[in-house]
Design a protein around this motif. Structure first.
Motif, PDB file in Angstrom:
ATOM      1  N   LYS A 157      -4.916   1.706   4.274  1.00  0.00           N
ATOM      2  CA  LYS A 157      -5.348   0.500   3.557  1.00  0.00           C
ATOM      3  C   LYS A 157      -4.647   0.347   2.203  1.00  0.00           C
ATOM      4  N   ALA A 158      -3.844   1.342   1.810  1.00  0.00           N
ATOM      5  CA  ALA A 158      -3.163   1.283   0.511  1.00  0.00           C
ATOM      6  C   ALA A 158      -2.205   0.099   0.454  1.00  0.00           C
ATOM      7  N   VAL A 199     -10.746  -7.682  -1.108  1.00  0.00           N
ATOM      8  CA  VAL A 199     -10.368  -6.924  -2.306  1.00  0.00           C
ATOM      9  C   VAL A 199      -8.999  -6.292  -2.061  1.00  0.00           C
ATOM     10  N   PHE A 200      -8.071  -6.505  -2.994  1.00  0.00           N
ATOM     11  CA  PHE A 200      -6.746  -5.887  -2.875  1.00  0.00           C
ATOM     12  C   PHE A 200      -6.803  -4.473  -3.443  1.00  0.00           C
ATOM     13  N   LEU A 201      -6.360  -3.503  -2.651  1.00  0.00           N
ATOM     14  CA  LEU A 201      -6.394  -2.096  -3.059  1.00  0.00           C
ATOM     15  C   LEU A 201      -4.973  -1.621  -3.335  1.00  0.00           C
ATOM     16  N   HIS A 202      -4.641  -1.499  -4.606  1.00  0.00           N
ATOM     17  CA  HIS A 202      -3.298  -1.078  -5.003  1.00  0.00           C
ATOM     18  C   HIS A 202      -3.005   0.344  -4.532  1.00  0.00           C
ATOM     19  N   LYS A 203      -1.757   0.610  -4.253  1.00  0.00           N
ATOM     20  CA  LYS A 203      -1.356   1.945  -3.794  1.00  0.00           C
ATOM     21  C   LYS A 203      -1.682   3.018  -4.829  1.00  0.00           C
ATOM     22  N   THR A 227     -25.645   0.752  -7.694  1.00  0.00           N
ATOM     23  CA  THR A 227     -24.631   1.137  -6.710  1.00  0.00           C
ATOM     24  C   THR A 227     -25.318   1.477  -5.396  1.00  0.00           C
ATOM     25  N   VAL A 228     -24.907   0.809  -4.314  1.00  0.00           N
ATOM     26  CA  VAL A 228     -25.524   1.067  -3.011  1.00  0.00           C
ATOM     27  C   VAL A 228     -24.579   1.809  -2.066  1.00  0.00           C
ATOM     28  N   LEU A 229     -23.262   1.629  -2.261  1.00  0.00           N
ATOM     29  CA  LEU A 229     -22.261   2.316  -1.438  1.00  0.00           C
ATOM     30  C   LEU A 229     -21.140   2.814  -2.321  1.00  0.00           C
ATOM     31  N   GLU A 230     -20.552   3.965  -1.927  1.00  0.00           N
ATOM     32  CA  GLU A 230     -19.409   4.485  -2.678  1.00  0.00           C
ATOM     33  C   GLU A 230     -18.418   5.133  -1.717  1.00  0.00           C
ATOM     34  N   TYR A 231     -17.184   4.613  -1.719  1.00  0.00           N
ATOM     35  CA  TYR A 231     -16.098   5.173  -0.924  1.00  0.00           C
ATOM     36  C   TYR A 231     -15.263   6.073  -1.828  1.00  0.00           C
ATOM     37  N   THR A 232     -14.715   7.153  -1.274  1.00  0.00           N
ATOM     38  CA  THR A 232     -13.752   7.981  -1.982  1.00  0.00           C
ATOM     39  C   THR A 232     -12.408   7.815  -1.299  1.00  0.00           C
ATOM     40  N   ILE A 233     -11.402   7.372  -2.065  1.00  0.00           N
ATOM     41  CA  ILE A 233     -10.080   7.145  -1.463  1.00  0.00           C
ATOM     42  C   ILE A 233      -9.040   8.057  -2.093  1.00  0.00           C
TER      43      ILE A 233
END
Length: 233
Positions: A157-158, A199-203, A227-233
């Protein structure tokens, strides 16, 4: 047939229902045996029933190394059946402790917080599906909430635009936040509980443990978001 891992050493009384399980009027809807042996795969869904609205959280931990695996669990709340489903995909073979915590909603203001109510041991002999991390759900993730996309944000998704789609009842605002940049999602209609947006996810966000959170405001003109959700990328 694959070999089931040996039983690890556990504290006396660790497995099964804990002191508050019956007090909180909870019930087992799936696995009544607190030791779950997975011969043919690394996926299991544990279902816990409730009598009245109850907050639930969890921890998944490798019994031998202590490694946390909670990001490989996704919690669903079924209001019609009054059941919480914990969908687990173990990231590797071995012994895993799965601990469930709960607190009745009516005790939230004056209670002592979520209590450990039930513990399982998962013994996994074989990996049948690669585990992908789910977003971490906070205790604010409640009845009626639903996530349609994305269920994970991987390296693929980067540098792309990612579509977010959720059901959040009684919200007056929903935003996606990354690196202090806020993107507001749109309500599908004035009376809808459906929120969506891109949402654009910058590299540059990827590979360093950056957090992407979904934040919700429940009161109009209130600056406070949960905060209801949290992703770790």
């Amino acid at each position: 047939m694959p070999t089931i891992p040996p039983m690890p050493k556990l504290p006396l009384g660790f497995l099964g229902p804990q002191a508050k399980f019956k007090t909180f009027k909870l019930d087992i809807f799936s696995h009544t045996n607190s030791i779950i042996r997975l011969f043919n795969g690394n996926q299991v869904t544990i279902r816990i029933g409730y009598t009245y609205p109850t907050l639930m959280d969890f921890e998944l931990q490798n019994a031998d190394t202590g490694r946390d695996g909670s990001k490989y669990v996704y919690k669903e709340i079924d209001e019609d059946e009054q059941v919480v489903k914990f969908n687990i995909t173990l990231p590797r073979k071995g012994s895993w402790k799965f601990m469930i915590f709960a607190q009745p909603v009516h005790d939230e203001a004056g209670g002592s917080g979520l209590e450990n109510v039930y513990n399982y041991l998962l013994l996994c002999a074989r990996i049948s599906k690669k585990a992908k991390p789910y977003p971490r759900q906070s205790k604010e993730w409640r009845e009626g909430f639903a996530l349609r996309s994305p269920t994970d944000i991987g390296p693929d998704k980067a540098g792309t635009e990612v579509s977010f789609s959720l059901t959040i009842p009684n919200a007056s605002g929903v935003s996606v936040v990354i690196d202090q940049e806020w993107t507001e999602l749109e309500r599908m209609s004035s009376q809808s509980n459906e929120w969506s947006g891109k949402v654009f996810l910058h590299k540059r966000y990827f590979g360093y443990g950056e957090k992407v959170s979904v934040n919700v405001r429940f009161q109009e003109n209130c600056p406070s978001y949960a905060t209801v959700l949290e992703y770790t990328i």
